[in-house]
Design a protein around this motif. Structure first.
Motif, PDB file in Angstrom:
ATOM      1  N   GLN A   1       1.521   7.895  -7.774  1.00 23.55           N
ATOM      2  CA  GLN A   1       1.568   8.497  -6.444  1.00 23.55           C
ATOM      3  C   GLN A   1       0.743   7.716  -5.426  1.00 23.55           C
ATOM      4  O   GLN A   1       1.082   7.692  -4.244  1.00 23.55           O
ATOM      5  N   SER A   2      -0.334   7.060  -5.853  1.00 26.84           N
ATOM      6  CA  SER A   2      -1.191   6.362  -4.903  1.00 26.84           C
ATOM      7  C   SER A   2      -0.462   5.214  -4.217  1.00 26.84           C
ATOM      8  O   SER A   2      -0.806   4.834  -3.091  1.00 26.84           O
ATOM      9  N   GLY A   3       0.559   4.662  -4.890  1.00 28.33           N
ATOM     10  CA  GLY A   3       1.367   3.631  -4.240  1.00 28.33           C
ATOM     11  C   GLY A   3       2.064   4.160  -3.000  1.00 28.33           C
ATOM     12  O   GLY A   3       2.198   3.469  -1.981  1.00 28.33           O
ATOM     13  N   MET A   4       2.512   5.428  -3.058  1.00 28.95           N
ATOM     14  CA  MET A   4       3.150   6.055  -1.906  1.00 28.95           C
ATOM     15  C   MET A   4       2.160   6.188  -0.757  1.00 28.95           C
ATOM     16  O   MET A   4       2.513   5.980   0.414  1.00 28.95           O
ATOM     17  N   PHE A   5       0.904   6.488  -1.066  1.00 34.01           N
ATOM     18  CA  PHE A   5      -0.089   6.655  -0.014  1.00 34.01           C
ATOM     19  C   PHE A   5      -0.494   5.312   0.595  1.00 34.01           C
ATOM     20  O   PHE A   5      -0.888   5.260   1.766  1.00 34.01           O
ATOM     21  N   ALA A   6      -0.405   4.246  -0.198  1.00 27.33           N
ATOM     22  CA  ALA A   6      -0.611   2.913   0.376  1.00 27.33           C
ATOM     23  C   ALA A   6       0.471   2.618   1.411  1.00 27.33           C
ATOM     24  O   ALA A   6       0.192   2.086   2.497  1.00 27.33           O
ATOM     25  N   PHE A   7       1.692   2.985   1.094  1.00 29.59           N
ATOM     26  CA  PHE A   7       2.810   2.811   2.030  1.00 29.59           C
ATOM     27  C   PHE A   7       2.602   3.653   3.281  1.00 29.59           C
ATOM     28  O   PHE A   7       2.800   3.186   4.415  1.00 29.59           O
ATOM     29  N   ILE A   8       2.195   4.922   3.100  1.00 26.01           N
ATOM     30  CA  ILE A   8       1.984   5.812   4.246  1.00 26.01           C
ATOM     31  C   ILE A   8       0.912   5.248   5.174  1.00 26.01           C
ATOM     32  O   ILE A   8       1.080   5.202   6.393  1.00 26.01           O
ATOM     33  N   THR A   9      -0.211   4.800   4.596  1.00 25.86           N
ATOM     34  CA  THR A   9      -1.321   4.320   5.407  1.00 25.86           C
ATOM     35  C   THR A   9      -0.991   3.013   6.122  1.00 25.86           C
ATOM     36  O   THR A   9      -1.321   2.841   7.295  1.00 25.86           O
ATOM     37  N   GLY A  10      -0.348   2.089   5.431  1.00 25.66           N
ATOM     38  CA  GLY A  10      -0.134   0.757   5.997  1.00 25.66           C
ATOM     39  C   GLY A  10       1.147   0.566   6.768  1.00 25.66           C
ATOM     40  O   GLY A  10       1.303  -0.436   7.483  1.00 25.66           O
TER      41      GLY A  10
ATOM     42  N   GLY B   1       1.046  -0.096  10.765  1.00 23.42           N
ATOM     43  CA  GLY B   1       0.573  -1.431  11.120  1.00 23.42           C
ATOM     44  C   GLY B   1       1.556  -2.513  10.750  1.00 23.42           C
ATOM     45  O   GLY B   1       1.736  -3.491  11.490  1.00 23.42           O
ATOM     46  N   VAL B   2       2.224  -2.365   9.597  1.00 24.37           N
ATOM     47  CA  VAL B   2       3.165  -3.391   9.140  1.00 24.37           C
ATOM     48  C   VAL B   2       4.441  -3.391   9.996  1.00 24.37           C
ATOM     49  O   VAL B   2       4.844  -4.420  10.535  1.00 24.37           O
ATOM     50  N   PHE B   3       5.079  -2.218  10.121  1.00 23.94           N
ATOM     51  CA  PHE B   3       6.365  -2.173  10.812  1.00 23.94           C
ATOM     52  C   PHE B   3       6.237  -2.311  12.326  1.00 23.94           C
ATOM     53  O   PHE B   3       7.066  -2.951  12.965  1.00 23.94           O
ATOM     54  N   GLN B   4       5.199  -1.708  12.899  1.00 23.55           N
ATOM     55  CA  GLN B   4       5.027  -1.793  14.348  1.00 23.55           C
ATOM     56  C   GLN B   4       4.207  -3.017  14.751  1.00 23.55           C
ATOM     57  O   GLN B   4       4.553  -3.699  15.711  1.00 23.55           O
ATOM     58  N   GLY B   5       3.131  -3.286  14.019  1.00 20.51           N
ATOM     59  CA  GLY B   5       2.260  -4.391  14.389  1.00 20.51           C
ATOM     60  C   GLY B   5       2.788  -5.754  14.012  1.00 20.51           C
ATOM     61  O   GLY B   5       2.694  -6.700  14.798  1.00 20.51           O
ATOM     62  N   ILE B   6       3.365  -5.879  12.799  1.00 22.75           N
ATOM     63  CA  ILE B   6       3.818  -7.190  12.316  1.00 22.75           C
ATOM     64  C   ILE B   6       5.276  -7.448  12.668  1.00 22.75           C
ATOM     65  O   ILE B   6       5.628  -8.522  13.193  1.00 22.75           O
ATOM     66  N   PHE B   7       6.137  -6.472  12.396  1.00 17.24           N
ATOM     67  CA  PHE B   7       7.570  -6.660  12.646  1.00 17.24           C
ATOM     68  C   PHE B   7       7.995  -6.187  14.034  1.00 17.24           C
ATOM     69  O   PHE B   7       9.159  -6.343  14.403  1.00 17.24           O
TER      70      PHE B   7
ATOM     71  N   GLY C   1      -8.380  -3.195   4.973  1.00 22.12           N
ATOM     72  CA  GLY C   1      -7.726  -4.499   4.891  1.00 22.12           C
ATOM     73  C   GLY C   1      -7.111  -4.955   6.195  1.00 22.12           C
ATOM     74  O   GLY C   1      -6.852  -6.145   6.386  1.00 22.12           O
ATOM     75  N   GLY C   2      -6.886  -4.015   7.109  1.00 24.42           N
ATOM     76  CA  GLY C   2      -6.376  -4.371   8.427  1.00 24.42           C
ATOM     77  C   GLY C   2      -4.869  -4.472   8.468  1.00 24.42           C
ATOM     78  O   GLY C   2      -4.177  -4.392   7.447  1.00 24.42           O
ATOM     79  N   ALA C   3      -4.355  -4.637   9.690  1.00 24.22           N
ATOM     80  CA  ALA C   3      -2.906  -4.679   9.914  1.00 24.22           C
ATOM     81  C   ALA C   3      -2.425  -6.055  10.341  1.00 24.22           C
ATOM     82  O   ALA C   3      -1.342  -6.199  10.900  1.00 24.22           O
ATOM     83  N   GLY C   4      -3.231  -7.088  10.079  1.00 29.78           N
ATOM     84  CA  GLY C   4      -2.820  -8.430  10.466  1.00 29.78           C
ATOM     85  C   GLY C   4      -1.776  -9.026   9.549  1.00 29.78           C
ATOM     86  O   GLY C   4      -1.098  -9.990   9.904  1.00 29.78           O
ATOM     87  N   THR C   5      -1.649  -8.474   8.353  1.00 34.08           N
ATOM     88  CA  THR C   5      -0.680  -8.951   7.368  1.00 34.08           C
ATOM     89  C   THR C   5      -0.213  -7.773   6.524  1.00 34.08           C
ATOM     90  O   THR C   5      -0.901  -6.739   6.461  1.00 34.08           O
ATOM     91  N   ALA C   6       0.930  -7.936   5.841  1.00 38.76           N
ATOM     92  CA  ALA C   6       1.451  -6.877   4.979  1.00 38.76           C
ATOM     93  C   ALA C   6       0.800  -6.884   3.599  1.00 38.76           C
ATOM     94  O   ALA C   6       1.081  -6.001   2.782  1.00 38.76           O
ATOM     95  N   LEU C   7      -0.074  -7.849   3.342  1.00 37.00           N
ATOM     96  CA  LEU C   7      -0.650  -7.983   2.004  1.00 37.00           C
ATOM     97  C   LEU C   7      -1.494  -6.768   1.586  1.00 37.00           C
ATOM     98  O   LEU C   7      -1.373  -6.326   0.438  1.00 37.00           O
ATOM     99  N   PRO C   8      -2.364  -6.197   2.448  1.00 40.79           N
ATOM    100  CA  PRO C   8      -3.127  -5.023   1.997  1.00 40.79           C
ATOM    101  C   PRO C   8      -2.237  -3.868   1.533  1.00 40.79           C
ATOM    102  O   PRO C   8      -2.513  -3.256   0.493  1.00 40.79           O
ATOM    103  N   MET C   9      -1.174  -3.566   2.267  1.00 41.17           N
ATOM    104  CA  MET C   9      -0.270  -2.499   1.841  1.00 41.17           C
ATOM    105  C   MET C   9       0.429  -2.867   0.533  1.00 41.17           C
ATOM    106  O   MET C   9       0.586  -2.029  -0.362  1.00 41.17           O
ATOM    107  N   SER C  10       0.847  -4.126   0.405  1.00 46.83           N
ATOM    108  CA  SER C  10       1.533  -4.568  -0.811  1.00 46.83           C
ATOM    109  C   SER C  10       0.622  -4.480  -2.027  1.00 46.83           C
ATOM    110  O   SER C  10       1.035  -4.035  -3.106  1.00 46.83           O
ATOM    111  N   LEU C  11      -0.647  -4.887  -1.857  1.00 49.86           N
ATOM    112  CA  LEU C  11      -1.605  -4.783  -2.960  1.00 49.86           C
ATOM    113  C   LEU C  11      -1.876  -3.327  -3.309  1.00 49.86           C
ATOM    114  O   LEU C  11      -2.122  -2.995  -4.469  1.00 49.86           O
TER     115      LEU C  11
END
Length: 405
Positions: free
Chosen positions: A229-238, A241-247, A366-376
């Motif tokens: 379940q924690s993987g889902m919360f990584a997606f929710i949190t990040g 930043g990923v979809f709006q900030g990066i893409f 980890g910040g929203a400068g890259t998608a890596l924090p959410m992916s990790l």
């Protein structure tokens, strides 16, 4: 086996009401994701401070379940549920009146305590009423209903944000919780008879918790369920930043993309329901956990891509695997709680949201400068869950006599 007999229509009403109650956490997290920037601006705070309101909410869910679980084993399921629902309603009404991020984040912690009641009682009621594959199927239905939150909430939140501002999002939460409160009073039975209740909730609860945490099978499956379940919360949190900030997606575009990814939960949940007609929850976990880890690993390797589609495909599969795996892991863990379903549900949820707090905070920092924090935040829990299950849980859990179907 439960002594309560429900007609098919009553059983449907109970499941639907429990599903609505389980929506409180995703409503309280996903619906205001697109509004994090506006919320931070209106309170003169940083985006990181606004994101921490998510992490503190997860921490509140952890604490709330430990608090409410023992109470449900002593005073029954329905009373603590109604009190928690009222608490969620009141805090949802007060939150939009605040203008300081510190007070806002503190009240989000309290709001989470109210939201946790539906989760604890929902799992405990399923345990009270059903066993074996039937319990796994009902748990799957609850998880699928739970997915309506991630699918609809961001889009609904984006529309409310554009039309009325971020404060309207919390007013909508209050309205939905009022509906759930009325339905709970009307439809839900008390599933824990007086003779099955435990005296002195917290002293007995502490002893029960110590016993359950010392049982290898329960602890392993609770950790596996929490890691999934924690993987889902990584997606929710990040995701914001990923979809709006990066893409570069708009708030509406973000809501639609979030909903598209979250549809995987329903599709894979339906697949799980069909698989349970032929396979046990343990067999499904054995087959699908490696796929979960592989998809998250691909996602991490592609975290630097500039193509939204290339990034979204492994993310869609990874989130789908969460929907397929989580109900099975939770039903196995709950089957091992015996007569302490309330405390067992509380521990299961507390472990889940303690892990969610750790993962969510790591992603936010980890910040929203890259998608890596959410992916990790997806690949590390997936890898740990897979290793833990195959190294220990796979050989421990099936030996339990509670798991003979």
């Amino acid at each position: 086996m439960s002594q309560i007999s429900l007609s098919s229509s009553r059983a449907f009403a109970v499941t639907a009401t429990l599903g609505l109650l389980s929506l409180f956490p995703p409503l309280a997290t996903d619906m205001y994701l697109a509004a994090l920037g506006d919320l931070a601006t209106s309170m003169d705070a940083t985006h990181t401070a606004a994101e921490l309101s998510l992490s503190l909410f997860f921490l509140g869910l952890c604490f709330g379940q430990i608090l409410i679980g023992p109470l449900t084993d002593t005073y029954g399921r329905k009373g603590p549920l109604l009190i928690g629902t009222v608490l969620f309603t009141v805090t949802s009404l007060v939150l939009p009146l605040l203008s300081d991020i510190a007070w806002f984040n503190a009240l989000r912690f309290i709001q989470a305590i109210g939201a946790s009641a539906g989760m604890v009682v929902g799992r405990a009621m399923v345990k009270d009423l059903y066993e074996g594959r039937k319990a796994a199927k009902v748990m799957t239905v609850l998880v699928m209903l739970l997915t309506l939150g991630p699918i609809a909430s961001p889009t609904l939140g984006s529309l409310l944000l554009e039309a009325f501002g971020w404060r309207s999002i919390f007013a909508t939460m209050a309205l939905i919780s009022l509906v759930a409160l009325v339905l709970s009073v009307i439809t839900l039975p008390e599933t824990l008879p007086a003779e099955g209740r435990q005296p002195r909730p917290f002293r007995t609860g502490a002893k029960t918790a110590k016993r359950l945490l010392s049982e290898r099978g329960f602890l392993i499956m609770a950790l596996v369920a929490g890691l999934i379940q924690s993987g889902m919360f990584a997606f929710i949190t990040g995701s914001s930043g990923v979809f709006q900030g990066i893409f570069g997606l708009s708030s509406i575009g973000f809501g639609l993309m979030f909903a598209a990814i979250a549809t995987a939960l329903i599709i894979f949940g339906r697949i799980n329901g069909m698989l349970l007609n032929h396979y046990s929850p343990e067999q499904i976990l054995t087959a699908v956990l490696p796929l979960f880890f592989a998809s998250t690993l691909v996602l991490a390797l592609l975290s630097q891509t500039s193509s939204l589609l290339v990034f979204a495909i492994p993310l869609w599969i990874s989130i789908g695997c969460v929907g397929l795996l989580s109900a099975n892991a939770m039903s196995i863990a709950m089957s091992l709680t015996e007569k302490a379903a309330g405390m067992g549900s509380a521990l299961l949820g507390a472990i889940q949201f303690a892990l969610a707090f750790a993962v969510s905070t790591s992603v936010a920092i980890g910040g929203a400068g890259t998608a890596l924090p959410m992916s990790l935040g997806l690949v590390v829990p997936a890898g740990l869950a897979t290793v833990l299950f195959f190294a220990a849980g796979r050989f421990t859990v099936p030996s339990s006599p509670r798991l003979t179907f």
